[in-house]
Each structure stands twice: as C-alpha cells, then as structure tokens.
Design a protein around this motif. Sequence first.
Motif, mmCIF file in Angstrom:
data_model
loop_
_atom_site.group_PDB
_atom_site.id
_atom_site.type_symbol
_atom_site.label_atom_id
_atom_site.label_comp_id
_atom_site.label_asym_id
_atom_site.label_seq_id
_atom_site.Cartn_x
_atom_site.Cartn_y
_atom_site.Cartn_z
ATOM 1 N N PHE A 263 7.555 -12.299 -1.494
ATOM 2 C CA PHE A 263 6.766 -12.063 -0.322
ATOM 3 C C PHE A 263 7.341 -10.755 0.344
ATOM 4 O O PHE A 263 6.427 -9.972 0.849
ATOM 5 C CB PHE A 263 6.442 -13.275 0.519
ATOM 6 N N TYR B 19 1.839 -4.060 0.670
ATOM 7 C CA TYR B 19 0.968 -5.128 0.728
ATOM 8 C C TYR B 19 0.723 -5.959 1.859
ATOM 9 O O TYR B 19 1.699 -6.639 2.356
ATOM 10 C CB TYR B 19 1.195 -6.032 -0.794
ATOM 11 N N VAL C 14 -1.075 -11.559 0.014
ATOM 12 C CA VAL C 14 -0.291 -12.210 -1.069
ATOM 13 C C VAL C 14 -1.199 -13.621 -1.555
ATOM 14 O O VAL C 14 -1.891 -13.886 -0.937
ATOM 15 C CB VAL C 14 1.106 -12.656 -0.756
ATOM 16 N N CYS D 259 -0.471 -16.986 -3.861
ATOM 17 C CA CYS D 259 0.598 -18.112 -4.174
ATOM 18 C C CYS D 259 -0.311 -19.462 -4.407
ATOM 19 O O CYS D 259 -1.471 -19.375 -4.417
ATOM 20 C CB CYS D 259 1.417 -18.109 -2.781
ATOM 21 N N ALA E 160 -1.215 -9.069 -3.621
ATOM 22 C CA ALA E 160 0.079 -9.262 -4.560
ATOM 23 C C ALA E 160 0.128 -10.494 -5.034
ATOM 24 O O ALA E 160 0.268 -11.663 -4.446
ATOM 25 C CB ALA E 160 1.231 -9.069 -3.676
ATOM 26 N N GLY F 114 6.742 -7.686 -1.961
ATOM 27 C CA GLY F 114 5.275 -7.168 -1.858
ATOM 28 C C GLY F 114 5.171 -6.663 -0.735
ATOM 29 O O GLY F 114 4.392 -5.280 -0.570
ATOM 30 N N GLY G 85 3.234 -13.262 -4.885
ATOM 31 C CA GLY G 85 4.034 -12.502 -3.628
ATOM 32 C C GLY G 85 4.531 -11.072 -4.252
ATOM 33 O O GLY G 85 4.167 -10.054 -3.256
ATOM 34 N N ALA G 86 4.701 -10.826 -5.391
ATOM 35 C CA ALA G 86 5.231 -9.449 -5.816
ATOM 36 C C ALA G 86 4.996 -9.351 -7.292
ATOM 37 O O ALA G 86 5.766 -8.589 -7.870
ATOM 38 C CB ALA G 86 6.576 -9.138 -5.345
ATOM 39 N N CYS H 287 4.246 -15.155 7.031
ATOM 40 C CA CYS H 287 2.839 -14.380 7.177
ATOM 41 C C CYS H 287 2.354 -13.913 8.593
ATOM 42 O O CYS H 287 1.986 -12.927 8.887
ATOM 43 C CB CYS H 287 1.664 -14.937 6.457
#
Length: 248
Positions: free
Chosen positions: A28, A36, A39, A41, A12, A31, A15-16, A105
């Motif tokens: 995040f 997902y 991610v 970033c 992702a 996502g 994030g999304a 995460c």
Amino acid sequence: MTGDWPYPRWIAHRGAGKLAPENTLAAFRLGAAHGYRMVECDAKLSADGVVFLLHDATLERTTNGSGVAGDKTWNALSQLDAGRWHSRAFAGEPLATLEGVARHCQAHGHWINIEIKPTPGTEGATGLAVARAAARLWSNHPDRLPLLTSFQPEALAGALETAPHLPRGLLLDTLRDGWREAARSLDCVAVVFNHALWDATTVAQAKAAGLRTLAYTVNDEWAAQRLLDLGLDGIITDRVDLFPPAEG
C-alpha cells in the motif's frame, strides 16, 4: 450510494501490483508512492474471526506458512513472514489486518476496494464479518466508504444484510446470463469484469442498469486505452509503475 461516483479511476491491484508483496502495508505504501489514491485488496477471516488480507485460500504461495489460512488463529497468522517470498527487501513483512489497512487509508486520505475472498464454505459468514468490520472501521469517515466486491453472491448478500449502506460490486470472470439482474438483486452499485469482457455492448448494458463499470487486471497500454475509450469508471492494474493514476 447516492451522488456522483467518488472513487478514483485508477486502482492499485493488491496494493502495488507485483512491485511489492501483495496485500501488505508495504504494498500500500509503494502504491501510494506511485501516486495511487485507491487500492484493491483481498479480505478473509481467521479461525477466531479477525479480518485479514490474503488472496489464496492457503498460505504457501505468499507466506512461509502452510495449510488453509482460515483454519489458523490470528495469533498464528500474525507471526508469519508475508514478504520474503517476494524479495529479500521485504523479508519480515507481516500479514495485514483490515483494521491496520483502514488506519493507513484514513491517515492518507485514500480509497479502498475490499474484495471479500472467503475460505470456501464460509461465504456468507465472511461477507457478514467483513462488512461489519468495514462499517465499524469507517464509521467516522462516511465520505470515503470502501467499495466491497466479491465473485461470491452469498458473500455480497451477507454484506448487504449487515451493512447495507456500504457500496457493493459484483465481480465476474465470465459473462453469464442474468448478470445485471444478479447485481441489482444484491443492490450493487457496480460490476467488475475481467477486462476482456468489456465492449460497447456490455458497457451500455451496465449503464442502462444503473451500474458503474470497473475492469481487472489491466497491465497493457493497449488494453488500458481501449477501456478508457469505452469510458470505464475504474481500472485495476498491477502496473503502478506504467500508468500514472491521474491519467484519464
């Protein structure tokens, strides 16, 4: 990095994608709500050395602040609104630190691709700092190490110097001579291309060099299918609402 490639294929973007304010914890979470498990970033340094998430060198596009983000202390940056620019639903969403992202995460068992996005002129220092922070933050999670990527070889060199055990990938927007040699000189495990650069030849060249293959930013079904047919290892997308991440 030894062993099989551990990362999910679908990633992702920020994030999304465009469904939430990029590079925020709200993104995040969204996502993840779309399924997902990885991610991407962007990380840079505040003036007082805090690693935080922001894509642009300046603050205007994605916050209510102004000026060069890297010139501000984290105390000043932490007070900005990084959500209202996107929509009223996200008003008040703060900038995220890498530490906060790591906690998120790890709590959810997700993977992350951290693009080192230095303020111009701080490439080496940012690579060192981001890798040092990532090594510390994931020290108790050696089975889910972040993938560090950058368009800036100097940033990747800094990351290699301070945390050689963290996997690295070289980002490329145009295909230049010597890209495989550049990636290998930085001990990269992957190359991340603008999706239009991948074809059967470049995939074969990357594989011959022992490099994994990732593409950004893939938002159309025809483009995604072309890359799946080529056997790419990672696809970074804004369209978390369009591509079920279990596909492929």
